[in-house]
Scaffold this active site. Structure first.
Site, PDB file in Angstrom:
ATOM      1  N   HIS A 192     -25.749   1.765  16.651  1.00  0.00           N
ATOM      2  CA  HIS A 192     -24.631   2.699  16.800  1.00  0.00           C
ATOM      3  C   HIS A 192     -24.079   3.163  15.457  1.00  0.00           C
ATOM      4  O   HIS A 192     -23.597   4.280  15.334  1.00  0.00           O
ATOM      5  CB  HIS A 192     -23.529   2.056  17.648  1.00  0.00           C
ATOM      6  CG  HIS A 192     -23.859   2.112  19.112  1.00  0.00           C
ATOM      7  ND1 HIS A 192     -23.302   1.277  20.043  1.00  0.00           N
ATOM      8  CD2 HIS A 192     -24.693   2.914  19.778  1.00  0.00           C
ATOM      9  CE1 HIS A 192     -23.796   1.568  21.223  1.00  0.00           C
ATOM     10  NE2 HIS A 192     -24.640   2.556  21.096  1.00  0.00           N
ATOM     11  N   ARG A 300     -31.487  12.378  31.766  1.00  0.00           N
ATOM     12  CA  ARG A 300     -32.059  11.044  31.975  1.00  0.00           C
ATOM     13  C   ARG A 300     -31.038  10.205  32.746  1.00  0.00           C
ATOM     14  O   ARG A 300     -30.277   9.428  32.159  1.00  0.00           O
ATOM     15  CB  ARG A 300     -32.375  10.380  30.633  1.00  0.00           C
ATOM     16  CG  ARG A 300     -33.493  11.054  29.845  1.00  0.00           C
ATOM     17  CD  ARG A 300     -33.773  10.291  28.564  1.00  0.00           C
ATOM     18  NE  ARG A 300     -35.067  10.582  28.003  1.00  0.00           N
ATOM     19  CZ  ARG A 300     -35.277  11.348  26.922  1.00  0.00           C
ATOM     20  NH1 ARG A 300     -34.257  11.892  26.292  1.00  0.00           N
ATOM     21  NH2 ARG A 300     -36.491  11.551  26.480  1.00  0.00           N
ATOM     22  N   ARG A 336     -33.482  14.365  36.334  1.00  0.00           N
ATOM     23  CA  ARG A 336     -34.631  13.492  36.566  1.00  0.00           C
ATOM     24  C   ARG A 336     -34.114  12.282  37.332  1.00  0.00           C
ATOM     25  O   ARG A 336     -33.126  11.658  36.925  1.00  0.00           O
ATOM     26  CB  ARG A 336     -35.237  13.036  35.248  1.00  0.00           C
ATOM     27  CG  ARG A 336     -36.350  12.029  35.516  1.00  0.00           C
ATOM     28  CD  ARG A 336     -37.107  11.691  34.287  1.00  0.00           C
ATOM     29  NE  ARG A 336     -36.358  10.817  33.405  1.00  0.00           N
ATOM     30  CZ  ARG A 336     -36.761  10.486  32.178  1.00  0.00           C
ATOM     31  NH1 ARG A 336     -37.878  10.990  31.703  1.00  0.00           N
ATOM     32  NH2 ARG A 336     -36.055   9.673  31.438  1.00  0.00           N
ATOM     33  N   GLU A 435     -46.596  12.724  32.937  1.00  0.00           N
ATOM     34  CA  GLU A 435     -46.579  11.672  31.911  1.00  0.00           C
ATOM     35  C   GLU A 435     -47.849  10.833  31.922  1.00  0.00           C
ATOM     36  O   GLU A 435     -48.101  10.066  30.999  1.00  0.00           O
ATOM     37  CB  GLU A 435     -45.372  10.745  32.128  1.00  0.00           C
ATOM     38  CG  GLU A 435     -44.059  11.450  31.894  1.00  0.00           C
ATOM     39  CD  GLU A 435     -42.874  10.653  32.389  1.00  0.00           C
ATOM     40  OE1 GLU A 435     -42.024  10.297  31.576  1.00  0.00           O
ATOM     41  OE2 GLU A 435     -42.792  10.391  33.607  1.00  0.00           O
ATOM     42  N   ASN A 458     -43.745  12.110  25.451  1.00  0.00           N
ATOM     43  CA  ASN A 458     -43.530  10.782  24.853  1.00  0.00           C
ATOM     44  C   ASN A 458     -44.398   9.742  25.552  1.00  0.00           C
ATOM     45  O   ASN A 458     -45.074   8.934  24.914  1.00  0.00           O
ATOM     46  CB  ASN A 458     -42.063  10.355  24.963  1.00  0.00           C
ATOM     47  CG  ASN A 458     -41.125  11.389  24.403  1.00  0.00           C
ATOM     48  OD1 ASN A 458     -41.547  12.238  23.638  1.00  0.00           O
ATOM     49  ND2 ASN A 458     -39.862  11.340  24.782  1.00  0.00           N
ATOM     50  N   ASP A 459     -44.361   9.769  26.879  1.00  0.00           N
ATOM     51  CA  ASP A 459     -45.191   8.829  27.629  1.00  0.00           C
ATOM     52  C   ASP A 459     -46.635   9.292  27.688  1.00  0.00           C
ATOM     53  O   ASP A 459     -47.550   8.476  27.638  1.00  0.00           O
ATOM     54  CB  ASP A 459     -44.628   8.642  29.049  1.00  0.00           C
ATOM     55  CG  ASP A 459     -43.536   7.590  29.062  1.00  0.00           C
ATOM     56  OD1 ASP A 459     -43.728   6.540  28.434  1.00  0.00           O
ATOM     57  OD2 ASP A 459     -42.478   7.829  29.678  1.00  0.00           O
ATOM     58  N   ARG A 469     -45.344   3.047  22.877  1.00  0.00           N
ATOM     59  CA  ARG A 469     -44.489   3.927  22.081  1.00  0.00           C
ATOM     60  C   ARG A 469     -43.363   3.172  21.380  1.00  0.00           C
ATOM     61  O   ARG A 469     -42.734   3.700  20.463  1.00  0.00           O
ATOM     62  CB  ARG A 469     -43.908   5.046  22.956  1.00  0.00           C
ATOM     63  CG  ARG A 469     -42.982   4.551  24.038  1.00  0.00           C
ATOM     64  CD  ARG A 469     -42.658   5.621  25.061  1.00  0.00           C
ATOM     65  NE  ARG A 469     -41.347   6.229  24.854  1.00  0.00           N
ATOM     66  CZ  ARG A 469     -40.758   7.042  25.725  1.00  0.00           C
ATOM     67  NH1 ARG A 469     -41.361   7.376  26.846  1.00  0.00           N
ATOM     68  NH2 ARG A 469     -39.580   7.541  25.490  1.00  0.00           N
ATOM     69  N   CYS A 506     -40.468  18.549  27.860  1.00  0.00           N
ATOM     70  CA  CYS A 506     -39.207  17.888  27.517  1.00  0.00           C
ATOM     71  C   CYS A 506     -39.432  16.657  26.634  1.00  0.00           C
ATOM     72  O   CYS A 506     -38.483  15.967  26.283  1.00  0.00           O
ATOM     73  CB  CYS A 506     -38.417  17.520  28.767  1.00  0.00           C
ATOM     74  SG  CYS A 506     -39.260  16.338  29.811  1.00  0.00           S
TER      75      CYS A 506
END
Ligand code: PEP
Ligand code: MG
Length: 575
Positions: A192, A300, A336, A435, A458-459, A469, A506
């Site tokens: 953070h 998400r 999603r 994906e 990404n996947d 990943r 995306c």
């Protein structure tokens, strides 16, 4: 030339250039040694509660400050601090220790250490980072108890703050007029402190074994390059001049992107392209939409389920979804459905660990088994849309049968709600995340079942290459521009468009300028990117004609390896 210049390699954490003077942040021990009072634990408990209230005020003030600066999402991080300060998991053991004769300082130190150790030992990086939040809360309590102030620069500057570890609230409290950047030893992209630094435009880097590598003294001149990942101590005058130029260029770019983000994106030959944002919650949605995103291309929703002990209720979900839709004011929002699993664990679901979670019970597979959980989400989504159209997409699809079953459930829930007399959408646009490589190559077989595709690169990259990943040891093998991956993406887009279905992207590839050129060249006209990349992506699109992008994509597809493909694409990103 001073001749003492030293360049130290570092990991880039937050982009930008900071030029200033070293400020060494002294480490604040969490454990203060004051002895406990003899007898009266109740007075010590009152003292603790007063300190707790002061800590709550301090956290609220930091939250306000970030919100005023326009960083709504980062401001919301401090809700977790507030919850911790009110949580019986912290308060009860503190009271027990006071009853056993400890001072408030000793009790806070011991309890925070104990709880932080539990988080720090967790497998998941996300939860490990939360140990830092807890220590931050501990520091607030200690400061409130002792009256000490944070060891942050209060005058002079500009300073480059050097610290082993810095609390997110300290980054939020830094005076931007006096602080040029951060050099940290313990920081990750998900911490953070780094997230807040990024939001506030503070360049930050990580230098491992700070003491040996940097060996800096207070007052030394230093440059932090948070874009390239580098620290320069005792820079020569020529280096300072060069970095001042780069810092100015960075600021000019940021200002330009903010301005560009507000308008629609169009290629020089008039092709309209939508650039939407990927978001994980309401605050981020508000920020992205206010910053010029053409809508939300990926919500998400699983983030609503994380970091809490109970699942979100149907009503709570309706409320969040409705607010995001209201903020979008007619711009598209793609929800999603719950993408549980692998790198996104949800403790409230209480599932048993799996030997290979990335290939296991995740995404739509999980939802079609835990219909109770899925049904509640679908009910919430349909109610949030009310009479307006709704767009949903299912994650981690590998078989057409999964889409058929999920669609059937969606329709069943829609009818059930209508029978209950609730307003529901007449039209629901249904898409799938692409994906898995098998789905990517067979999109034509999915086409009759869906209204759109969204490529989750990404996947897709991880499954195409068989490379986790999230595993740093194999990160060098995670190559989004590997010839095999590029061909897979190209074939997928080609088949989707041939079947007259939009192919949105995306995954992170859409927000990387090289990836954007490639995808544009394949015919992609819908990009969904991290909110901070909306302006940059729109600007890039405005500089590259469709024919030129096509040529770039063809050349990248013919490249012998990832490095060559990246170099080709890069050459088209410079206007
Ligand atoms: C993806 O896989 O590309 C994607 C966008 O989903 P996530 O990163 O949430 O897995
Ligand atoms: Mg994914």
């Amino acid at each position: 030339m001073s001749g003492q210049e030293r360049v130290i390699p570092a990991a880039a954490m937050a982009p930008g250039i900071g030029i200033g003077t070293v400020w060494i942040c002294r480490e604040e021990p969490l454990g203060a040694g004051r002895a406990g009072p003899a007898g009266d634990w109740q007075a010590e408990w009152d003292r603790f509660l007063q300190a707790r209230d002061r800590a709550l005020e301090w956290v609220a003030a930091l939250k306000d400050r970030l919100a005023r600066e326009g960083h709504a999402e980062e401001a919301a991080l401090f809700d977790a601090h507030r919850l911790l300060l009110e949580d019986s998991a912290l308060l009860d053991p503190v009271r027990e220790r006071l009853q056993a004769g400890c001072s408030a300082e000793q009790a806070v130190a011991a309890v925070v250490d104990e709880l932080a150790a539990v988080f720090a030992a967790m497998d998941d990086e996300y939860f490990r980072e939360r140990a830092a939040d807890l220590r931050d809360v501990g520091r607030h309590l200690q400061r409130a108890l002792t009256g000490d102030k944070a060891a942050l620069p209060a005058e002079g500057g500009p300073w480059v703050v050097v610290a082993r570890d810095v609390a997110p609230s300290d980054v939020a409290a830094l005076d931007l007029r006096r602080t040029a950047g951060l050099i940290l030893q313990e920081a990750g992209p998900l911490s953070h402190a780094v997230i807040v630094a990024k939001a506030r435009g503070l360049p930050a880097v990580r230098v491992d074994s700070l003491r040996e590598q940097l060996a800096a003294e207070p007052g030394w001149p230093v440059i932090v390059d948070g874009t390239a990942g580098r620290v320069i101590v005792h820079p020569d005058p020529a280096t300072v001049a060069e970095y001042r130029r780069r810092a100015q260029a960075h600021e000019d770019r940021q200002a330009r992107w903010r301005a560009v983000a507000a308008a629609a994106a169009r290629t020089p030959d008039g092709q309209q392209v939508s650039v939407t944002a990927n978001i994980a919650g309401l605050e981020e949605a508000l920020e992205a939409l206010a910053g010029g995103a053409d809508g939300i291309g990926l919500f998400r929703t699983e983030f609503l389920y994380m970091n809490r002990s109970r699942l979100p209720s149907e009503d709570e979900q309706v409320d969040t979804y409705r607010r995001v839709l209201a903020a979008a004011r007619g711009r598209p929002v793609v929800f999603r459905t719950l993408d549980f699993g692998a790198d996104k664990p949800i403790p409230a679901l209480e599932t048993a660990p799996e030997p290979n979670p990335a290939l296991g019970w995740r995404g739509i597979r999980f939802c079609m088994d835990r219909v109770d959980v899925f049904r509640a989400q679908l009910r919430a989504l349909l109610q949030a849309a009310g009479g307006d159209p709704l767009s949903v997409m299912f994650p981690m699809v590998s078989l057409p049968e999964e889409v058929r079953r999920a669609r059937a459930l969606l329709e069943e829930v829609r009818r059930e709600l209508a029978q209950e007399g609730r307003q529901v959408p007449e039209t629901v646009r249904v898409g799938i995340m692409v994906e898995t490589p098998a789905a990517a190559l067979a999109v034509d077989q999915f086409a009759p079942l869906v209204d759109f595709f969204s490529l989750g690169t990404n996947d897709l990259v991880q499954y195409a290459l068989g490379v986790d990943r999230a595993n740093a040891r194999v990160a060098h093998l995670y190559q989004a521009y590997h010839p095999g991956v590029l061909r897979l993406v190209a074939q997928c887009v080609e088949r989707a468009l041939a079947a007259s279905r939009p192919a949105c992207v995306c995954g992170e590839m859409a927000g990387d300028p090289r990836g954007a050129v490639f995808l544009l060249g394949l015919g992609v006209r819908e990009f969904s990117v991290v909110p901070g990349a909306v302006g940059q992506t729109k600007e890039l699109i405005s500089t590259i004609a469709a024919a030129q992008a096509r040529e770039a994509a063809q050349r990248a597809l013919a490249a012998p390896d990832a490095a060559a493909a990246m170099a080709v694409l890069e050459s088209y990103t410079v206007p």
